[in-house]
Write a protein that holds these residues in place. Sequence first.
Motif, short mmCIF file in Angstrom:
data_model
loop_
_atom_site.label_atom_id
_atom_site.label_comp_id
_atom_site.label_asym_id
_atom_site.label_seq_id
_atom_site.Cartn_x
_atom_site.Cartn_y
_atom_site.Cartn_z
N ASP A 1 -7.77 16.04 6.83
CA ASP A 1 -7.52 14.95 7.39
C ASP A 1 -6.48 14.90 8.72
O ASP A 1 -6.81 15.55 9.62
N PHE B 1 0.83 -1.16 0.01
CA PHE B 1 -0.30 -0.12 -0.12
C PHE B 1 0.77 1.36 -0.02
O PHE B 1 1.59 1.55 0.95
N GLY C 1 -9.98 5.86 7.40
CA GLY C 1 -9.36 4.82 7.78
C GLY C 1 -7.93 4.43 7.88
O GLY C 1 -7.20 5.41 7.40
N MET C 2 -7.41 3.71 9.00
CA MET C 2 -5.79 3.51 9.04
C MET C 2 -5.63 2.09 9.13
O MET C 2 -4.92 1.63 9.99
N LEU C 3 -6.18 1.26 8.46
CA LEU C 3 -6.12 0.09 8.00
C LEU C 3 -6.38 -0.94 9.26
O LEU C 3 -5.62 -1.54 9.66
N GLU C 4 -7.45 -0.51 9.92
CA GLU C 4 -7.67 -1.16 11.05
C GLU C 4 -7.96 -2.59 10.95
O GLU C 4 -8.40 -3.06 9.98
N LYS D 1 -11.31 10.66 11.53
CA LYS D 1 -10.61 9.57 11.97
C LYS D 1 -10.48 9.43 13.50
O LYS D 1 -9.65 10.30 14.07
N THR E 1 1.65 5.34 -0.32
CA THR E 1 1.23 6.43 -0.40
C THR E 1 2.36 7.66 -0.34
O THR E 1 3.36 7.28 -0.72
N ASP F 1 -6.28 11.77 -2.45
CA ASP F 1 -5.84 12.03 -1.22
C ASP F 1 -4.21 12.30 -1.40
O ASP F 1 -3.34 11.47 -1.67
N ASN G 1 -2.17 13.44 1.11
CA ASN G 1 -1.46 13.33 2.18
C ASN G 1 -0.22 14.42 2.61
O ASN G 1 0.93 14.05 2.70
N ASP H 1 -13.65 5.52 4.26
CA ASP H 1 -12.60 4.19 3.99
C ASP H 1 -12.82 3.21 4.88
O ASP H 1 -12.04 2.80 5.69
N TYR I 1 2.97 9.26 8.98
CA TYR I 1 1.87 9.97 8.69
C TYR I 1 1.39 11.00 9.91
O TYR I 1 0.93 12.17 9.38
N LYS J 1 -11.01 6.36 -3.81
CA LYS J 1 -10.11 7.30 -3.32
C LYS J 1 -8.81 6.98 -4.02
O LYS J 1 -8.19 5.73 -3.77
N PHE K 1 3.74 9.07 1.52
CA PHE K 1 4.72 9.12 2.58
C PHE K 1 5.41 7.75 2.77
O PHE K 1 6.25 7.54 3.88
#
Length: 368
Positions: A239, A19, A291-294, A263, A21, A189, A191, A316, A55, A161, A23
């Motif tokens: 965010d 995944f 979401g934060m990949l929960e 979030k 992003t 997004d 970031n 998300d 993040y 997204k 960052f």
Amino acid sequence: MKLEGVELRRVSMPLVSPFRTSFGTQTARELILLRVVTDEGEGWGECVAMADPLYSSEYNDGAADVLRRFLVPALAASGPLDAHAVATVLEPFKGHRMAKSALEMGVLDAELRAQGKSFGSELGAVHDRVPCGVSVGIMDSIPALLDAVGGYLDEGYLRIKLKIEPGWDVEPVRAVRETYGDDVLLQVDANTAYTLADAELLAGLDPFDLLLIEQPLDEEDVLGHADLAQLIATPVCLDESIVSAQSAVAAIRLGACAIVNIKPGRVGGYLEAKRIHDVCVEAGVPVWCGGMLETGLGRAANVALAALPGFTLPGDTSGSGRYYHRDITTPFVLDDGHLTVPTGPGLGVAPLEDALAEVTTSTEWLTA
Ligand SMILES: O=C(O)CCC(=O)N[C@@H](C(=O)O)c1ccccc1
């Protein structure tokens, strides 16, 4: 309700695919779970910090340390547990909102399970299922991106997204629009990957009728977002910049955001997340659940939050299978583009022992 102790558990869950992003790239999700043990039962909290402070400023080892040395001892010394008082008890310790969120979530889960009350009913959910979006990482090529997006649309996701960064922005968006049409709900997004000097470039996204552009500028550049909002047509969503109801009110008043991504971990917990929802509804600002990949634990709580009336945009809140081959709870599976809000006491879900053991890298008992 009396705190007996907190089990601090480190887990590492491999992702079904890398995944990427602006960052960095993740191939596994390392996170902290808290099992809050009380004299009336136990509850689960999930800390959404990452292994590295990329993040936001929080990271797992820091969260474990602040929980071990400050947050859990303070809670233990504060007398009878009251989930709605946890934030006040922890207020003297500055920042560490993700660590605080995990602890409050565990206390709230224990309290609600004991009361036989669901997260959704506690937070004010008005829907029994929520529409789901999906976050698509930065890819190696446009064809790879189009394959991924096509797959998610086939799965029934109602919103796409796209992660963007300088060099991967207008072209991917154009390709998705040209391939999948104008009706797909589409947003991006960044970031924090851009600066106000990129305003003209970001205005290049205006023809694609995006729902929003999320956090294009630095977390602390609220005024820059207000300036950017005057230079582009795409609605600006914040965010990283929104860390509390107070900062949400300020950003809205400054014209820095037309939409807010809520979030719970970023803002210190689900109770503050509800307060942000309420001030945004008051201001007429739509919100959606980030979401934060929960794991299924945090996912259950996020789906309950996303069922509040002001969450008018798909979040998300993806199915467990977006990130994990095997979730640590019964997996969340998309049904007609929606996830069902759990109705059981507390989170309404609990870890599956064997699945949890498989991903556990360490456990530590913090006695009250
Ligand atoms: O679906 C999810 O849970 C992830 C959604 C997503 O893209 N989260 C991003 C973000 O910046 O919002 C993120 C990913 C990894 C770590 C932090 C944040």
